[in-house]
Design an enzyme around this catalytic site. Structure first.
Site, PDB file in Angstrom:
ATOM      1  N   SER A   9       0.853  -1.195   0.000  1.00  0.00           N
ATOM      2  CA  SER A   9       0.000   0.000   0.000  1.00  0.00           C
ATOM      3  C   SER A   9       0.884   1.239   0.000  1.00  0.00           C
ATOM      4  O   SER A   9       1.627   1.498   0.946  1.00  0.00           O
ATOM      5  CB  SER A   9      -0.891  -0.001   1.248  1.00  0.00           C
ATOM      6  N   HIS A  34      -1.395  -1.420  -4.112  1.00  0.00           N
ATOM      7  CA  HIS A  34      -2.622  -0.973  -3.436  1.00  0.00           C
ATOM      8  C   HIS A  34      -2.565   0.552  -3.280  1.00  0.00           C
ATOM      9  O   HIS A  34      -1.626   1.095  -2.701  1.00  0.00           O
ATOM     10  CB  HIS A  34      -2.707  -1.662  -2.076  1.00  0.00           C
ATOM     11  N   ASP A  36      -4.530   3.902  -1.959  1.00  0.00           N
ATOM     12  CA  ASP A  36      -5.600   4.379  -1.073  1.00  0.00           C
ATOM     13  C   ASP A  36      -6.058   5.771  -1.458  1.00  0.00           C
ATOM     14  O   ASP A  36      -5.277   6.726  -1.445  1.00  0.00           O
ATOM     15  CB  ASP A  36      -5.095   4.392   0.378  1.00  0.00           C
ATOM     16  N   MET A  38      -8.561   8.760  -0.454  1.00  0.00           N
ATOM     17  CA  MET A  38      -9.333   9.255   0.700  1.00  0.00           C
ATOM     18  C   MET A  38      -9.779  10.691   0.455  1.00  0.00           C
ATOM     19  O   MET A  38      -9.022  11.496  -0.085  1.00  0.00           O
ATOM     20  CB  MET A  38      -8.460   9.209   1.952  1.00  0.00           C
ATOM     21  N   HIS A  67      -8.318   1.531  -3.916  1.00  0.00           N
ATOM     22  CA  HIS A  67      -9.219   1.391  -2.761  1.00  0.00           C
ATOM     23  C   HIS A  67      -9.862   2.748  -2.478  1.00  0.00           C
ATOM     24  O   HIS A  67      -9.209   3.657  -1.978  1.00  0.00           O
ATOM     25  CB  HIS A  67      -8.375   0.899  -1.568  1.00  0.00           C
ATOM     26  N   MET A  69     -11.906   5.161  -0.526  1.00  0.00           N
ATOM     27  CA  MET A  69     -12.492   5.487   0.787  1.00  0.00           C
ATOM     28  C   MET A  69     -13.084   6.877   0.665  1.00  0.00           C
ATOM     29  O   MET A  69     -12.586   7.856   1.236  1.00  0.00           O
ATOM     30  CB  MET A  69     -11.410   5.405   1.866  1.00  0.00           C
ATOM     31  N   MET A 140     -11.559  -4.884   6.017  1.00  0.00           N
ATOM     32  CA  MET A 140     -10.678  -3.934   6.711  1.00  0.00           C
ATOM     33  C   MET A 140     -10.330  -4.489   8.089  1.00  0.00           C
ATOM     34  O   MET A 140     -11.209  -4.857   8.863  1.00  0.00           O
ATOM     35  CB  MET A 140     -11.361  -2.573   6.879  1.00  0.00           C
ATOM     36  N   GLY A 145      -8.288   5.056   7.029  1.00  0.00           N
ATOM     37  CA  GLY A 145      -7.866   6.452   7.203  1.00  0.00           C
ATOM     38  C   GLY A 145      -6.356   6.622   7.284  1.00  0.00           C
ATOM     39  O   GLY A 145      -5.817   7.582   6.765  1.00  0.00           O
ATOM     40  N   GLY A 148      -0.185   2.268   9.457  1.00  0.00           N
ATOM     41  CA  GLY A 148       0.560   2.125  10.702  1.00  0.00           C
ATOM     42  C   GLY A 148      -0.286   1.856  11.929  1.00  0.00           C
ATOM     43  O   GLY A 148       0.204   1.979  13.059  1.00  0.00           O
ATOM     44  N   ASP A 173      -6.877  -5.759   4.623  1.00  0.00           N
ATOM     45  CA  ASP A 173      -6.125  -4.498   4.568  1.00  0.00           C
ATOM     46  C   ASP A 173      -6.074  -3.845   5.946  1.00  0.00           C
ATOM     47  O   ASP A 173      -7.113  -3.537   6.521  1.00  0.00           O
ATOM     48  CB  ASP A 173      -6.847  -3.579   3.565  1.00  0.00           C
ATOM     49  N   SER A 196       2.896  -0.065   5.999  1.00  0.00           N
ATOM     50  CA  SER A 196       4.069   0.268   6.815  1.00  0.00           C
ATOM     51  C   SER A 196       5.036  -0.905   6.955  1.00  0.00           C
ATOM     52  O   SER A 196       6.250  -0.704   6.997  1.00  0.00           O
ATOM     53  CB  SER A 196       3.634   0.789   8.186  1.00  0.00           C
TER      54      SER A 196
HETATM   55  C1  DX5 Z   1      -6.006   2.257   5.636  1.00  0.00           C
HETATM   56  C2  DX5 Z   1      -5.566   1.890   4.248  1.00  0.00           C
HETATM   57  C3  DX5 Z   1      -4.557   0.781   4.226  1.00  0.00           C
HETATM   58  C4  DX5 Z   1      -3.231   1.188   4.850  1.00  0.00           C
HETATM   59  C5  DX5 Z   1      -2.465  -0.029   5.237  1.00  0.00           C
HETATM   60  O1  DX5 Z   1      -7.060   3.134   5.551  1.00  0.00           O
HETATM   61  O2  DX5 Z   1      -6.680   1.449   3.496  1.00  0.00           O
HETATM   62  O3  DX5 Z   1      -4.341   0.308   2.904  1.00  0.00           O
HETATM   63  O4  DX5 Z   1      -2.460   1.957   3.983  1.00  0.00           O
HETATM   64  O5  DX5 Z   1      -1.318   0.374   5.936  1.00  0.00           O
HETATM   65  P1  DX5 Z   1      -0.708  -0.520   7.110  1.00  0.00           P
HETATM   66  O6  DX5 Z   1      -0.330  -1.826   6.490  1.00  0.00           O
HETATM   67  O7  DX5 Z   1       0.442   0.269   7.625  1.00  0.00           O
HETATM   68  O8  DX5 Z   1      -1.811  -0.699   8.138  1.00  0.00           O
HETATM   69 ZN    ZN Z   2      -6.354   0.376   1.625  1.00  0.00          ZN
END
Ligand code: DX5
Ligand code: ZN
Length: 216
Positions: A9, A34, A36, A38, A67, A69, A140, A145, A148, A173, A196
Site C-alpha cells: 500500500s 494498493h 488508497d 481518501m 481502494h 475510501m 478492513m 484512514g 501504521g 487491509d 508500513s
Molecule cells: C487504511 C488503508 C490501508 C493502509 C495499510 O485506511 O486502506 O491500505 O495503507 O497500511 P498498514 O499496512 O500500515 O496498516
Molecule cells: Zn487500503
C-alpha cells in the site's frame, strides 16, 4: 491453497520519490499495487486523486488495486477507470446495492474488477446481498484512514465466515505484518495489503516474502 498475493500500500511510501518507491516493490515481487484514495469525508484523511493514479499507471506494470475510501464513489468511477485502474474497491458504507450492480456492469465492460469492502464495525450481513456482483471482498482490519495502525483481530472471524459462503477472492487491509499473515491465510485470505510493514522494511523483498509465506 492458492498462491497468496501481496499488495504493498503506497500510503506508507515516500511520496517525494514515488516512482522509485513503486519500482522498489515491483522489483521486490509485489503482485499488485494498493492505492488508497481518501476524501476527508468518509475517512478523516485526504490522499490522492485520478491524476496521480494516471502517473502511477505510467510508472509500473503492476496491477493497480484502487481502494476508494470516499463518499459517493460512483461519481468518480469513470475517472479512476480512465486513469488505468485494474481493480476498484468501494465501501458498502458509501453505496447501495442497486448502484453496486450498475457499477459491476460498467466495470465488467471495461475489464476492471470490482471489490466491495467493509469497515471493522460493519457486519458481514451488509454485503451478503452483493456477493454475487463482487469479484473480491476487502475486509478492513483497521479503521480506514491511516497507515501504521494495529491489526484488529475481529477480522479473522469475518474472513472465516466469509470463506464459508463466498468463492471469490478475499483481500485484507490494515495492520498486516509477518506475524498476522499466517493466521489470515489459514482463515482463507487470498490478497494481503500491507503498507508500513513493507515500506518500512530495510528489505522490501524479504518483507513481501515473509507475508506471502505466513502460512509456513
Ligand atoms: C487504511 C488503508 C490501508 C493502509 C495499510 O485506511 O486502506 O491500505 O495503507 O497500511 P498498514 O499496512 O500500515 O496498516
Ligand atoms: Zn487500503
Amino acid at each position: 491453497m492458492n498462491k497468496i498475493k501481496v499488495a504493498p500500500s503506497i500510503l506508507s511510501a515516500d511520496f517525494s520519490c514515488l516512482d522509485r518507491e513503486i519500482k522498489k516493490v515491483e522489483a521486490a515481487g509485489a503482485d499488485m499495487l494498493h492505492i488508497d484514495i481518501m476524501d476527508g469525508h468518509f475517512v478523516p484523511n485526504i490522499t490522492i486523486g485520478p491524476a496521480v493514479v494516471k502517473c502511477i499507471r505510467r510508472a509500473t506494470r503492476l496491477l493497480l488495486d484502487v481502494h476508494l475510501m470516499i463518499e459517493a464513489p460512483q461519481k468518480f468511477i469513470d475517472a479512476f477507470v480512465d486513469a488505468g485502474s485494474d481493480m476498484i474497491t468501494v465501501h458498502i458504507e458509501t453505496i447501495g446495492e442497486a448502484k453496486i450492480r450498475e457499477l459491476k456492469a460498467k466495470l465488467k465492460a471495461k475489464g476492471v474488477k470490482l471489490g466491495v469492502s467493509l469497515n471493522p464495525a460493519t457486519p458481514l450481513d451488509k454485503i451478503k446481498g452483493v456477493l454475487d456482483a463482487a469479484d473480491f471482498v476487502l475486509i478492513m482490519s483497521v479503521e480506514p484512514g491511516f497507515s501504521g495502525q494495529k491489526f484488529i483481530p475481529g477480522a479473522i472471524t469475518k474472513i472465516k465466515e466469509l470463506r464459508s459462503i463466498y468463492q471469490g477472492e478475499i483481500a485484507v487491509d490494515g495492520g498486516i505484518n509477518d506475524l498476522v499473515a499466517g493466521e489470515l491465510i489459514r482463515a482463507g485470505a487470498d490478497i494481503l495489503a500491507a503498507g508500513s510493514y513493507i515500506f518500512g522494511a530495510k528489505d522490501a523483498k524479504d518483507a513481501i516474502e515473509r507475508i506471502r509465506d505466513g502460512a509456513k
